[in-house]
Design an enzyme around this catalytic site. Structure first.
Site, PDB file in Angstrom:
ATOM      1  N   LYS A  91       0.846  -1.207   0.000  1.00  0.00           N
ATOM      2  CA  LYS A  91       0.000   0.000   0.000  1.00  0.00           C
ATOM      3  C   LYS A  91       0.874   1.248   0.000  1.00  0.00           C
ATOM      4  O   LYS A  91       0.580   2.231  -0.692  1.00  0.00           O
ATOM      5  CB  LYS A  91      -0.929  -0.006   1.224  1.00  0.00           C
ATOM      6  CG  LYS A  91      -2.016  -1.058   1.138  1.00  0.00           C
ATOM      7  CD  LYS A  91      -2.759  -1.260   2.457  1.00  0.00           C
ATOM      8  CE  LYS A  91      -3.764  -2.403   2.311  1.00  0.00           C
ATOM      9  NZ  LYS A  91      -4.434  -2.759   3.561  1.00  0.00           N
ATOM     10  N   GLN A 137      -4.552  -1.116   9.888  1.00  0.00           N
ATOM     11  CA  GLN A 137      -4.401  -2.423   9.244  1.00  0.00           C
ATOM     12  C   GLN A 137      -4.966  -3.522  10.151  1.00  0.00           C
ATOM     13  O   GLN A 137      -4.568  -3.654  11.307  1.00  0.00           O
ATOM     14  CB  GLN A 137      -2.919  -2.678   8.935  1.00  0.00           C
ATOM     15  CG  GLN A 137      -2.641  -3.994   8.236  1.00  0.00           C
ATOM     16  CD  GLN A 137      -3.258  -4.060   6.838  1.00  0.00           C
ATOM     17  OE1 GLN A 137      -3.221  -3.101   6.076  1.00  0.00           O
ATOM     18  NE2 GLN A 137      -3.841  -5.197   6.506  1.00  0.00           N
ATOM     19  N   ASP A 175     -11.116   3.032   4.545  1.00  0.00           N
ATOM     20  CA  ASP A 175     -11.502   1.622   4.465  1.00  0.00           C
ATOM     21  C   ASP A 175     -13.022   1.471   4.399  1.00  0.00           C
ATOM     22  O   ASP A 175     -13.523   0.373   4.151  1.00  0.00           O
ATOM     23  CB  ASP A 175     -10.994   0.883   5.708  1.00  0.00           C
ATOM     24  CG  ASP A 175      -9.957  -0.162   5.374  1.00  0.00           C
ATOM     25  OD1 ASP A 175      -9.748  -0.432   4.184  1.00  0.00           O
ATOM     26  OD2 ASP A 175      -9.354  -0.709   6.326  1.00  0.00           O
TER      27      ASP A 175
END
Ligand code: NAD
Length: 302
Positions: free
Chosen positions: A49, A93, A119
């Site tokens: 990422k 994460q 997200d």
């Protein structure tokens, strides 16, 4: 279905938007990733990422906390990013270390400013998603929709079956397909007639976390099959069983000592009209949609 290629075109589409934002605001959009603990897969995902974000022109910062970090320490990190004007997107994460617990994990994700929730997992954004008006949608399922669209696979009027009901993939996947006028069935570990239900799918999405679980007898001939699963396999016999003894993936296994496979058995490719590979299918799309969401979040905040 070449997810790597489609992801590249999405990233190319994002790049001019990032440049325009930078020209207008005197700074590039900022993506901040909170990485807690030592999970090796998470470290690889975060590195990918970070690399993709930097290549797209974003400022990417990774905030590392030790595995023994408390919920309060992780919350303090999230709150600092909420308050940082140069931070447009926050990604915590998953999974957080076991010590954080389910309740602690919920508290951390709930603490993210919904406007920076790249997200798309904050309850505020999930509510908007249910109502069909979310700007920030979960990256993996929205990547699947982009893939179907960009490769010309119609969704409206199709029967889509999603195996898996997680908050991060299964549920939002079903909602996004529904919003695109598919007739949607959600299957899960307690579904009794799983194979029969899957065999009725025009679009079959597997998000289970079990290597090769979906075999040819789950699939209607001509169906479009999307394999979200990412599973590490350590058994050579299993890899041979998947691909056949002479396949390059077996030679690759012999070099690395493990292989990454999906939830769908490779033989399904002979029955499906189109299918995503693992790796190189949904994974790269997830990252591309994260970059897109970061630009969306930055632009909305102005
Ligand atoms: P999860 O464990 O949270 O959910 C798995 C789901 O599968 C559950 O809802 C469960 O009901 C269902 N399930 C389990 N066993 C089943 C069975 N025998 N029959 C029917 N359903 C069953 O997992 P998740 O977070 O949704 O991830 C699923 C997979 O997708 C994993 O392999 C994960 O690594 C992968 N993943 C990939 C990406 C990507 O970018 N490609 C992103 C997220 C997750």
């Amino acid at each position: 279905m070449n997810g790597t290629e489609v992801a590249r075109t999405i990233r190319e589409d994002v790049r001019p938007g990032v440049a325009a934002f930078a020209a207008a605001h005197g700074r590039s959009p900022g993506l901040h990733i909170v990485l807690v603990g030592d999970d090796p897969a998470s470290h690889i995902y975060v590195r990918n990422k970070e690399r993709a974000g930097t290549e797209a022109g974003l400022i990417v910062r990774v905030h590392r906390l030790p595995a023994e970090a408390t919920v309060d320490q992780v919350l303090a990190q999230v709150q600092a990013l909420n308050a940082d004007p140069a931070c447009d997107g926050i990604l915590v994460q998953a999974p957080l270390p076991a010590g954080i617990g389910k309740h602690g994990t919920e508290r951390v994700f709930d603490a993210i400013d919904p406007r920076k929730d790249v997200d798309g997992l904050h309850p505020h954004n999930v509510g908007l998603l249910v109502q069909g008006r979310a700007a920030l949608k979960p990256c993996t399922p929205s990547g699947v929709i982009e893939l179907l669209d960009r490769l010309g696979h119609p969704i409206a009027g199709k029967h889509a079956v999603v195996i898996g009901r997680s908050e991060i993939v299964g549920k939002p996947m079903a909602l996004l397909l529904l919003q695109r006028d598919a007739t949607v069935t959600i299957c899960h570990s307690k579904t009794p007639d799983l194979k029969d239900t899957c065999r009725r799918a025009d679009i079959l999405v597997a998000a289970i976390g079990r290597p090769g679980f979906v075999t040819t007898d789950f699939v209607k001939p001509g169906a479009v099959v999307i394999d979200v699963g990412i599973n590490r396999v350590d058994s050579r016999d299993a890899v041979v069983g998947f691909f056949g003894a002479d396949h390059p993936r077996v030679a690759d296994f012999d070099k690395k000592g493990s292989a990454v496979v999906g939830d769908v058995h490779p033989a399904v490719a002979q029955v499906a009209s189109a299918m995503t590979p693992v790796p190189g299918g949904v994974g790269p799309l997830t990252i591309a949609m994260l970059l897109k969401n970061t630009l969306t979040a930055a632009t909305a905040r102005g």
